[in-house]
Design an enzyme around this catalytic site. Structure first.
Site, short mmCIF file in Angstrom:
data_model
loop_
_atom_site.label_atom_id
_atom_site.label_comp_id
_atom_site.label_asym_id
_atom_site.label_seq_id
_atom_site.Cartn_x
_atom_site.Cartn_y
_atom_site.Cartn_z
N HIS A 19 17.74 50.41 -44.85
CA HIS A 19 18.14 50.85 -46.19
C HIS A 19 17.21 51.99 -46.58
CE1 HIS A 19 20.45 49.96 -49.80
NE2 HIS A 19 19.37 50.20 -50.50
N LYS A 164 26.48 53.52 -55.06
CA LYS A 164 25.32 54.36 -55.36
C LYS A 164 24.81 54.91 -54.04
CE LYS A 164 20.69 53.14 -56.90
NZ LYS A 164 19.89 52.59 -57.98
N LYS A 166 21.80 56.99 -52.02
CA LYS A 166 20.40 57.39 -52.10
C LYS A 166 20.27 58.76 -51.46
CE LYS A 166 17.98 54.03 -53.41
NZ LYS A 166 17.65 53.81 -54.83
N ASP A 195 21.32 58.29 -56.55
CA ASP A 195 19.94 58.01 -56.97
C ASP A 195 19.03 58.91 -56.15
OD1 ASP A 195 17.55 57.03 -57.85
OD2 ASP A 195 17.91 54.94 -57.28
N GLU A 221 20.90 59.39 -61.08
CA GLU A 221 19.74 58.55 -61.40
C GLU A 221 18.44 59.22 -60.98
OE1 GLU A 221 20.28 54.54 -60.04
OE2 GLU A 221 18.15 54.06 -60.13
N ASP A 246 15.12 55.77 -64.43
CA ASP A 246 14.75 54.54 -63.73
C ASP A 246 13.22 54.48 -63.65
OD1 ASP A 246 14.29 52.41 -62.08
OD2 ASP A 246 15.32 53.19 -60.33
N LYS A 270 14.92 47.11 -65.51
CA LYS A 270 14.43 46.32 -64.38
C LYS A 270 13.30 45.44 -64.88
CE LYS A 270 15.28 49.55 -60.59
NZ LYS A 270 14.66 50.51 -59.66
N GLU A 324 23.49 46.52 -60.39
CA GLU A 324 23.41 46.71 -58.93
C GLU A 324 22.73 45.47 -58.31
OE1 GLU A 324 21.21 50.36 -58.41
OE2 GLU A 324 19.36 49.44 -59.08
C1 MUC Z 1 16.07 52.09 -57.12
O1 MUC Z 1 15.45 53.11 -57.14
O2 MUC Z 1 16.96 51.97 -57.94
C2 MUC Z 1 17.83 49.80 -56.16
C3 MUC Z 1 18.94 49.84 -55.37
C4 MUC Z 1 18.58 50.49 -54.22
O3 MUC Z 1 19.31 50.74 -53.26
O4 MUC Z 1 17.28 50.86 -54.31
C5 MUC Z 1 16.71 50.29 -55.44
C6 MUC Z 1 15.66 51.00 -56.16
MG MG Z 2 16.60 54.00 -58.85
#
Ligand code: MUC
Ligand code: MG
Length: 371
Positions: A19, A164, A166, A195, A221, A246, A270, A324
């Site tokens: 991941h 989402k 990354k 994100d 994000e 975040d 969070k 999430e």
């Molecule tokens: C984040 O930065 O949001 C949350 C879901 C994911 O894939 O990473 C985390 C951390």
């Molecule tokens: Mg994040």
């Protein structure tokens, strides 16, 4: 129900696939569990998840354990668990920051308090408003084809229709093309969000967000470093696509500052990042008062941590962007005897006493490691 003992466990859980985030690729996710015990053998369990040692937060799992054992534990032993907010206030007076450590302890105490009363923990936060919550899935394999396949499988199984991505690692322009390819593949069947995990500077953000907005992406994000709130505010006022804070939200006070200068028009809440469930409710209230939308964030918790967040989020009137809380789906194994149920693009909020999860202690001890 007086707290008689407190133990901390560092637990490593393997993931079903790598991941990839901007700061770290998770193949083994480390969570920290706290167990508090009351007089008659009743136990409360709390959890926080960490990402990549010291790469996401300065609070490493090892630091969390040591700081709880040395500085927080003496403040909570002997206290009545039902006074969890008063206990958190006492801890906050003597321990600065350490939000992950505080959240792990507070959630264990709340679990114990709710079990002692024989009610789900959400009853201690005013009662449940939502019985289920929408759940996003993070596509972070690092491979466009694989991500598209994963997205299609999720849609077919009616598991997730929010994705989402990354995109904080690698070439920003190539990442934007990767996102747009996925959006084109899923079309209107899903909401696609990104994100950046603080990875861009302002000029990079300007051209990338423009392209993402034009391509139908729904949410951006934390595009900029957590400290750069002024530039986050400029992006928020410039674009129609919402900008979500975040990593900028590390306390109740931070959330007020972010709301005041509008360094984001959505908050990812969070519990670990702001210091627990009582603090999370305060952040949600600040957002509500400021007209800022909410999203139920995760640090990728196990089934226990997921139940903890879900129970709290279920008491928040409006989570416009969903949650999430997919953590348990990313792991090859579980540390609870019962599982989180995902159906119809939602997760069912657990309803048993405490956070509604029964610990599988054999598994907890199996995956526990020393410092
Ligand atoms: C984040 O930065 O949001 C949350 C879901 C994911 O894939 O990473 C985390 C951390
Ligand atoms: Mg994040």
């Amino acid at each position: 129900m007086n707290i008689q003992s407190l133990d901390v466990f560092i637990v490593d859980l393997p993931t079903i696939r790598p991941h990839q985030l901007a700061m770290h690729t998770i193949v083994m996710q480390t969570i920290v569990l706290v167990r508090v015990a009351g007089g008659d053998g009743l136990e409360g369990w709390g959890e926080v998840a960490t990402i990549g040692g010291a790469s996401y937060s300065e609070e490493t799992p090892e630091a969390i354990k040591v700081n709880i054992e040395k500085y927080i534990k003496p403040l909570v032993i002997g206290e009545d668990a039902i006074h969890f907010d008063a206990i958190s206030t006492k801890v906050n007076r003597q321990v600065v920051r350490n939000t992950f450590a505080k959240a792990a302890v507070e959630t264990a105490i709340i679990d114990l308090a709710a079990k002692a009363k024989g009610v789900p923990a959400y009853e201690l936060f005013g009662g449940q408003i939502h019985a289920s919550l929408p759940v996003a899935w993070t596509l972070a394999s690092g491979d466009t084809k694989r991500d598209i396949e994963e997205a299609r499988e999720c849609l077919k199984a009616k598991r997730h229709n929010i994705f989402k991505l990354k995109i904080g690692i690698g070439d920003p322009k190539r990442n934007v093309s990767h996102v747009l390819a996925i959006k084109e593949a899923v079309g209107d069947a899903a909401s696609v969000r990104v994100d950046v995990n603080q990875a861009w500077d302002e000029t990079t953000a300007l051209y990338c967000i423009e392209a993402l907005e034009d391509g139908g992406i729904d949410l951006i994000e934390q595009p900029l470093p957590a400290w750069n709130k002024e530039a986050m505010a400029r992006l928020t006022s410039k674009f129609k696509v919402p900008i979500m804070a975040d990593e900028s939200l590390c306390s109740v006070k931070d959330s007020y500052q972010v709301a005041k200068i509008r360094a984001g028009n959505v908050f990812s809440v969070k519990p670990a990042q702001v210091g627990g469930l009582t603090a999370t409710k305060k952040v949600a209230a600040i957002a509500e008062a400021a007209g800022i939308s909410l999203y139920g964030g995760t640090m990728i918790e196990s089934s226990l941590g997921t139940a903890i967040s879900a129970q709290l989020y279920s008491t928040i009137p409006e989570m416009t962007y969903g949650t999430e809380l997919f953590g348990p789906l990313l792991f090859t194994d579980t540390i609870t005897l019962n599982s989180i149920v995902y159906e119809d693009f939602q997760m069912i909020v657990p309803r048993g006493p405490g956070f509604g999860m029964e610990m599988d202690k054999e598994k907890v001890f199996h995956y526990t490691r020393e410092l």
